[in-house]
Design a protein around this motif. Structure first.
Motif, PDB file in Angstrom:
ATOM      1  N   PHE A  66     -16.178  97.908 113.603  1.00 36.71           N
ATOM      2  CA  PHE A  66     -16.841  96.912 113.971  1.00 36.71           C
ATOM      3  C   PHE A  66     -17.161  97.255 115.979  1.00 36.71           C
ATOM      4  CE2 PHE A  66     -17.166  92.926 116.929  1.00 36.71           C
ATOM      5  CZ  PHE A  66     -18.544  92.736 116.728  1.00 36.71           C
ATOM      6  N   SER A 111     -24.276  99.965 119.031  1.00 41.01           N
ATOM      7  CA  SER A 111     -25.854  99.389 118.906  1.00 41.01           C
ATOM      8  C   SER A 111     -26.115  98.644 120.173  1.00 41.01           C
ATOM      9  CB  SER A 111     -25.514  98.643 117.813  1.00 41.01           C
ATOM     10  OG  SER A 111     -25.584  99.196 116.678  1.00 41.01           O
ATOM     11  N   CYS A 112     -25.434  98.103 120.959  1.00 40.56           N
ATOM     12  CA  CYS A 112     -25.623  97.456 122.311  1.00 40.56           C
ATOM     13  C   CYS A 112     -26.350  98.564 122.989  1.00 40.56           C
ATOM     14  CB  CYS A 112     -24.612  96.866 122.739  1.00 40.56           C
ATOM     15  SG  CYS A 112     -23.985  95.395 122.228  1.00 40.56           S
ATOM     16  N   LEU A 125     -23.531  92.309 113.283  1.00 38.73           N
ATOM     17  CA  LEU A 125     -23.224  93.413 112.900  1.00 38.73           C
ATOM     18  C   LEU A 125     -21.367  92.842 112.447  1.00 38.73           C
ATOM     19  CD1 LEU A 125     -23.778  96.434 115.340  1.00 38.73           C
ATOM     20  CD2 LEU A 125     -24.911  95.654 112.975  1.00 38.73           C
ATOM     21  N   SER A 126     -21.286  91.711 112.339  1.00 39.17           N
ATOM     22  CA  SER A 126     -19.711  91.084 112.061  1.00 39.17           C
ATOM     23  C   SER A 126     -19.314  91.394 110.555  1.00 39.17           C
ATOM     24  CB  SER A 126     -19.832  89.653 112.258  1.00 39.17           C
ATOM     25  OG  SER A 126     -20.877  89.052 111.456  1.00 39.17           O
ATOM     26  N   GLU A 180     -23.665  91.670 118.269  1.00 40.11           N
ATOM     27  CA  GLU A 180     -22.285  91.520 117.617  1.00 40.11           C
ATOM     28  C   GLU A 180     -22.122  90.563 116.675  1.00 40.11           C
ATOM     29  OE1 GLU A 180     -19.876  92.881 121.935  1.00 40.11           O
ATOM     30  OE2 GLU A 180     -20.109  90.551 121.266  1.00 40.11           O
ATOM     31  N   ALA A 218     -20.496  98.239 117.409  1.00 37.94           N
ATOM     32  CA  ALA A 218     -21.290  97.135 118.183  1.00 37.94           C
ATOM     33  C   ALA A 218     -21.486  97.703 119.424  1.00 37.94           C
ATOM     34  CB  ALA A 218     -20.399  95.929 118.342  1.00 37.94           C
TER      35      ALA A 218
END
Length: 372
Positions: free
Chosen positions: A270, A277-278, A262-263, A259, A274
């Motif tokens: 976002f 991607s997790c 990717l901020s 996280e 996020a």
């Protein structure tokens, strides 16, 4: 996901003596279940009704109807589609290469009507014991079902003594019981050890694996195993954290890094980016830790030799990497004449099944028939 009675287990006038033991009994002191805050249980252990489906059938039905999977359970996918294709007949011999919660196995056992036999494989020492007990209670004992604690890459070993098989099923998805239990470390959503092993008694955890590889290898893993678009950024952040003495031991340690990495994304993008991607990062690590692609290669290579002439096989896949392997194997072996027929299009679960079980949405079913 379930409702808690406002009253505790003691009705008015039902007293305990000072020792905590029920009056008139000599058993163990009564222990109250730990109460949770609010009206709904939030963590895995608090969902005591869902974890006892045999006692709370009404609660289970409500949870499923809402489109959720009860804690500690697994809802089998494409059961009707699988049975329609396999065409199981009494007296046949079959193999469930991935036992899991046993839902598919039980459906296939019913088709045998007490005649024939199914062999089932599972490497999870925790869940396979529970499943065996559950199926025995349902009336399927050792006279019709044999469970082997082994990897489905070793189907040839089972076939040497007990094959060939008239039908084979392989469900390549991770069971919900494993995903939902924080102690197994499969989900980024809850705090737990970063483990991800299907058999926690063997091999290395995901946390240890991250300490042993370099940035280039991690980046390649994320691309190959899950098509992660931010593989370079995530791999760099993970390795930088470890090099600076930081620890990545829990699921939330890794989630925070992803996280934070990717901020830079726009606020409107976002949250969803996020989340995905997790999911992809945990998937990539799980595949690597359990050597899932290597195991699938071996399974597909040995599969024709364990099938009887005319034998049928159905495989459920859940991501593009494993689906490509199954598709290619079936296509090549059909061209070689080893399979007389194979699926050209995938079979997907119905819209209604996906509504009741959102985890079914990515499922693809492929099938093949062994040449006579």
């Amino acid at each position: 996901m379930e409702f808690e009675n406002k009253k505790d287990g003691n009705t008015a006038g039902h007293r305990k003596d000072v020792s905590g033991t029920e009056p008139g009994t000599t058993g163990q002191p009564h222990k109250r279940r730990v109460r949770y805050k609010g009206t709904h249980p939030r963590n895995f252990k608090e969902k005591y009704k869902e974890l006892q489906p045999e006692k709370y059938a009404d609660t289970i039905a409500k949870v499923v109807q809402k489109g959720s999977t009860p804690a500690g359970m697994h809802i089998s996918i494409c059961v009707n589609e699988i049975l329609d294709f396999l065409q199981i007949q009494p007296g046949q011999k079959g193999l469930d290469a991935t036992l899991g919660y046993g839902g598919h196995t039980q459906a296939m056992l019913k088709c045998l009507k007490g005649e024939g036999h199914i062999h089932a494989l599972d490497i999870d020492p925790i869940e396979s014991v529970k499943t065996k007990a559950r199926l025995e209670q349902a009336g399927f004992g050792e006279e019709i079902l044999t469970i082997h604690h082994m990897n489905f890459a070793d189907i040839d070993q089972v076939a040497e003594e007990d094959g060939p098989f008239d039908f084979v099923l392989a469900d390549l998805g991770v069971s919900s019981m494993q995903i939902d239990n924080p102690e197994r470390g499969f989900s980024y959503k809850t705090e737990g050890p970063l483990d991800l092993r299907l058999n926690p008694e063997k091999g290395e955890s995901a946390a240890k694996r991250l300490r042993e590889i370099d940035q280039e290898e991690l980046q390649g893993m994320l691309i190959e195993n899950s098509d992660e678009p931010y593989a370079e950024e995530i791999a760099k952040a993970v390795m930088t954290t470890l090099k600076r003495g930081g620890k990545i031991e829990t699921t939330q340690d890794l989630r925070r890094i992803i996280e934070e990495t990717l901020s830079f994304l726009p606020e409107r993008e976002f949250k969803e980016s996020a989340k995905k991607s997790c999911q992809r990062t945990f998937q990539a690590l799980r595949i690597d830790v359990n050597s899932e692609f290597e195991v699938l290669y071996q399974f597909l290579e040995k599969l024709p030799d364990v099938l009887a002439p005319g034998g049928r096989v159905a495989i459920l896949t859940f991501h593009s990497g494993e689906d490509r392997l199954v598709k290619r194997s079936f296509k090549e072996l059909k061209r070689a004449g080893i399979y007389s027929d194979a699926a050209t299009d995938v079979i997907r679960p119905s819209a209604e099944e996906c509504r009741l079980n959102p985890r079914a949405r990515s499922t693809k079913m492929r099938w093949a028939v062994r040449s006579e």
